[in-house]
Design an enzyme around this catalytic site. Structure first.
Site, PDB file in Angstrom:
ATOM      1  CG  ASP A 163      -1.921   1.151   1.169  1.00  0.00           C
ATOM      2  OD1 ASP A 163      -2.917   1.024   0.450  1.00  0.00           O
ATOM      3  OD2 ASP A 163      -1.690   2.177   1.845  1.00  0.00           O
ATOM      4  CG  ASN A 171      -5.187  11.079  -5.738  1.00  0.00           C
ATOM      5  OD1 ASN A 171      -4.418  11.192  -6.687  1.00  0.00           O
ATOM      6  ND2 ASN A 171      -5.698   9.912  -5.379  1.00  0.00           N
ATOM      7  CG  ASP A 180      -4.167   8.731 -12.501  1.00  0.00           C
ATOM      8  OD1 ASP A 180      -4.526   8.123 -11.468  1.00  0.00           O
ATOM      9  OD2 ASP A 180      -4.971   9.193 -13.330  1.00  0.00           O
ATOM     10  CD  GLU A 206      -4.583   4.042  -1.872  1.00  0.00           C
ATOM     11  OE1 GLU A 206      -4.882   4.436  -0.744  1.00  0.00           O
ATOM     12  OE2 GLU A 206      -5.356   4.124  -2.850  1.00  0.00           O
TER      13      GLU A 206
END
Length: 286
Positions: A163, A171, A180, A206
């Site tokens: 993770d 973000n 991204d 993620e």
């Protein structure tokens, strides 16, 4: 089989985006068509024959074989290339068959295109569009098979649940485009630092899973720790500038921790949660 070809590759090329894939291959073949489609047979739409014209194609990398490359098409968006490698003796024995091979390819072109399209559609449903990695659906299809193979071979499978730490902040602060770009670059880092035989999967968001095939006991945690160190040192390039990120990894081993593979996935997830609790940027063995 019909024409007793020993060494060949059958390529399928989608004309609209110039994408190429190997539909089938057998034996050895020196053809190495790049993604940019430097294939002379494709560009000229004519047969390429190295017996008649030596060294005519730069995409054939060895002197061991002569070659004939035969293009065939449905007249639409699909072009096929059959690349055959052979010795001079084999060519003399089979040269009279070449016109029949060409006819056979042109007659079956529509069938080959249909089968190739179905294969690509299935492949696209099993890969993640952003990263190009296998996706969760693919994992669900192959996991039991890999587990069965691991048990048959009396070997061991390492499961790494990964993770990205504090990914939501990327973000929220820099936008989803930056997020991204981090995920795409991270996927390359992960793939580049495990073996080709291992499986790197985007599990969702993620989260990633890596399956380490045929490992020794306690090897998985060493691989996980190495990945943490590499990612920590990586500079992720985004439109917002260079970002630094870390990852947390939960590690479990099949069948050491359980003989039920999905239970081992769960154990890796539990270990990941513990890695988060202990401060992130680390690997924890279940």
């Amino acid at each position: 089989n019909k024409f007793k070809l020993k060494n060949f590759k059958l390529y399928g090329i989608t004309n609209n985006d110039k994408s190429i894939n190997i539909i089938h291959q057998k034996g050895e073949n020196c053809c190495d068509v790049a993604e940019t489609i430097e294939c002379r047979a494709y560009r000229t739409s004519h047969e390429i024959n190295s017996i008649k014209f030596p060294h005519i194609c730069q995409e054939h990398r060895c002197e061991k074989y002569n070659y004939i490359c035969i293009p065939f098409s449905t007249g639409g968006t699909f072009t096929g290339i059959l690349s055959i490698n052979f010795s001079k003796e084999e060519y003399e024995e089979n040269k009279d068959e070449i016109p029949y091979i060409e006819s056979y390819l042109n007659e079956s072109a529509s069938i080959i295109e249909a089968k190739s399209t179905l294969h690509l559609m299935k492949q696209s449903s099993l890969t993640d569009q952003l990263t190009g990695l296998y996706n969760r659906r693919y994992l669900e299809e192959i996991l039991e098979k890999i587990a069965a193979s691991t048990l048959r071979e009396n070997s061991m499978l390492g499961v790494l649940m990964i993770d990205v730490d504090y990914f939501k902040k990327v973000n929220d602060t820099y936008g989803h485009d930056a997020g991204d770009m981090v995920l795409k670059q991270l996927s390359h880092v992960l793939t580049a630092n495990v073996r080709e035989s291992d499986f790197v999967v985007r599990f969702g968001g993620e989260e990633f899973i890596i399956l380490l095939v045929d490992i020794r006991k306690d090897e998985a945690i060493k691989v996980a720790e190495k990945l943490c160190q590499i990612v920590e040192k990586t500079k992720f390039e985004t439109k917002a500038g260079i970002l630094r990120k870390t990852i947390s990894i939960g590690v479990a081993e099949f069948p050491v921790d359980s003989e039920r593979i999905w239970q081992v996935i769960k154990f890796a997830d539990v270990a990941l949660y513990k890695a988060k609790q202990e401060g992130r940027d680390r690997a924890v063995r279940f």
